[in-house]
Enzyme design. Structure first.
Site, PDB file in Angstrom:
ATOM      1  CG  HIS A  54      -2.111  -1.227   0.949  1.00 63.02           C
ATOM      2  ND1 HIS A  54      -2.845  -1.322   0.265  1.00 63.02           N
ATOM      3  CD2 HIS A  54      -1.372  -2.468   1.595  1.00 63.02           C
ATOM      4  CE1 HIS A  54      -4.064  -1.930   0.737  1.00 63.02           C
ATOM      5  NE2 HIS A  54      -2.892  -2.735   1.722  1.00 63.02           N
ATOM      6  CG  ASN A 127      -8.015  -4.566   0.318  1.00 64.08           C
ATOM      7  OD1 ASN A 127      -7.339  -3.297   0.253  1.00 64.08           O
ATOM      8  ND2 ASN A 127      -7.117  -5.928   0.632  1.00 64.08           N
ATOM      9  CE1 TYR A 337      -3.379  -2.122   7.353  1.00 64.30           C
ATOM     10  CE2 TYR A 337      -2.127  -4.487   7.839  1.00 64.30           C
ATOM     11  CZ  TYR A 337      -3.298  -3.839   6.700  1.00 64.30           C
ATOM     12  OH  TYR A 337      -3.815  -3.565   5.553  1.00 64.30           O
TER      13      TYR A 337
END
Length: 487
Positions: A54, A127, A337
């Site tokens: 990303h 997404n 993350y």
């Protein structure tokens, strides 16, 4: 109005910003030229490590407004009143390419929403597809390695891409999505967003529901063919960024309607397939969409680096009334993350303006101190330990969500089998929903990539997946690949 004086980092006025100091006219530069050294040193450090996935992204600010009562399902404060508005920041992205990659490529799109709620920041990281390629996070690094640049050739290799998919039959559903008409959105405004994972909502009575999020674009779905995308990417690699920026600047504010699917927690164990499997969708006939609210983007960031590149999202940022599920991919991302941002931005990245919670005056109320770029001293009398006798922040004793039941022995278990667990059925269902023209384009897209693979056994493994999804699907892919390889 007089202009401000240019200064060094320490605030001293700069006398000359056009000429470096030298030893005489035309002589060598002087080490004592602090302004020159400071400018060059700062320039060398302007970039930070880009996201591994990303990396290429765009973002905007806006708000989320509740339009429907969902208090029977969650006691989350930002969802408790029809008409309530919450400020948001949304980041869109491609997955596989680097920071300088083109926008108009065949790739899933990230759709991450940061809700600045009155009970802390809630990050919903999803997404533009409701499913993903894998169902266990232990495979994620291998999957991403297979899709990114080869260590030797330095470019994406069809052999790597399709070899991984050949050994991952659960990817067939997402491959069908990716190679279909929605594989290349025309813009970030013209695509849906999905939480993709299964999450948990808990109401004020302590009743738990599993939930899936669907952000339906109000601009309508628009996508590009492979040929259109190649032309656009060549003319403007920043096409999605350009579109989002210009739309908001001219007052055309993109919006999405949020719907959710809700499954009472007690129904999960006996559902016909694993409801926490990220490679599958919940059929709407089983769990219909329920409208929640409207997401609107109406303000562009002033600085892309400060507000988009440094924006940090973590699915572990929950608020009371919302929590995780046993979704294995989600569980892995709860760690990965936040850890990625600690590496890229530092342990104090939550103090940056785009990431800081707006619910707590002066920033997060906790006992974290120090580290690089620390600015949360919290005053001379604030302690950095707990419990204490100095009126520091204290725990509430109220869990954010309902507990998840666990049983059995620790170990590396495969996911529990439900009666209808299958890696191919939903891929076949998706194929059978397509029109003949959609099927034709899907076959052409798959064959175009698969035919470039050098190993016959890898091609055969992938063809077996499409045959298992649907007999016609497999036959047409096989014929198309054969025709391209014979040319």
């Amino acid at each position: 109005m007089s202009q401000r004086v240019l200064t060094t980092e320490s605030g001293a006025p700069v006398a000359d910003n056009q000429n470096s100091a030298t030893a005489g006219v035309g002589g060598p530069l002087l080490l004592q030229d602090q302004h020159l050294l400071e400018k060059l040193a700062r320039f060398n450090r302007e970039r930070i490590p880009e996201r591994v996935v990303h990396a290429r992204g765009s973002g905007a600010y806006g708000h989320f407004e509740v339009t429907d009562d969902v208090t029977d399902y969650t006691h989350a404060d930002f969802l408790n009143t029809v008409g309530k508005r919450t400020e948001v920041f949304v980041r869109f992205s491609t997955v596989a390419d680097n920071l300088g990659g083109a926008d108009a490529v065949r790739d899933p799109r990230g759709f991450a929403v940061k809700f600045y709620t009155q009970e802390g920041n809630y990050d919903l990281v999803g997404n533009n597809t409701p499913v993903f390629f894998i169902k266990d996070p232990i495979k994620f690094p291998d999957f991403i390695h297979s899709q990114k640049r080869d260590p030797f050739t330095g470019k994406q290799e069809p052999d790597n891409v399709w070899d991984f998919w050949a050994h991952s039959p659960e990817a067939t559903h997402q491959v069908t999505w990716l190679m279909g008409d929605r594989g290349i959105p025309a813009s970030y405004r013209h695509m849906n967003g999905y939480g993709s994972h299964t999450y948990q909502w808990t109401n004020s009575r302590g009743e738990a529901y599993f939930v899936k999020y669907h952000f339906k674009t109000n601009q309508g779905i628009r996508c590009l063919s492979t040929e259109q995308a190649q032309e656009i990417a060549g003319k403007d690699p920043n096409s999605h960024q350009t579109d989002l920026l210009q739309a908001i600047e001219r007052g055309v504010h993109p919006s999405w309607t949020l719907y959710v699917q809700l499954m009472p927690a007690a129904e999960a164990a006996d559902y016909r397939f694993n409801p926490f499997d990220l490679t599958k969708v919940w059929p709407h006939k089983d769990y219909p969409l329920k409208r929640v609210g409207r997401l609107v983007l109406d303000r562009n960031p002033d600085n892309v680096f400060a507000e988009v590149e440094q924006a940090a999202f973590s699915p572990n940022n929950f608020v009371p009334g919302i929590g995780p599920s046993p979704d294995k991919m989600l569980q892995g991302r709860l760690f990965a993350y936040a850890d990625a941002h600690r590496y890229r931005l530092g342990v104090n990245h939550t103090q940056l303006a785009v990431n800081a919670p707006k619910a707590v005056p002066g920033g997060a109320a906790n006992y974290g101190r120090d580290g690089l770029m620390a600015s949360n001293s919290q005053g001379r009398y604030a302690k950095n330990y707990e419990p204490n006798s100095y009126d520091g922040p204290v725990e509430t004793g109220r869990p954010l969500s309902a507990p998840l039941p666990v049983s059995g022995h620790t170990g590396t278990h495969a996911a529990p089998q439900h009666t209808k667990d299958d890696d191919f059925f939903q891929a076949g269902e998706l194929y059978r929903l397509m029109t003949e023209e959609e099927k034709r384009r899907l076959i052409a897209n798959i064959a175009g990539g698969l035919s470039q693979v050098s190993r016959d056994d890898v091609i055969e493994k992938n063809l077996a997946h499409f045959h298992a999804a649907d007999t016609e699907y497999g036959k047409r892919v096989e014929e198309a690949v054969r025709a391209l390889r014979e040319d």
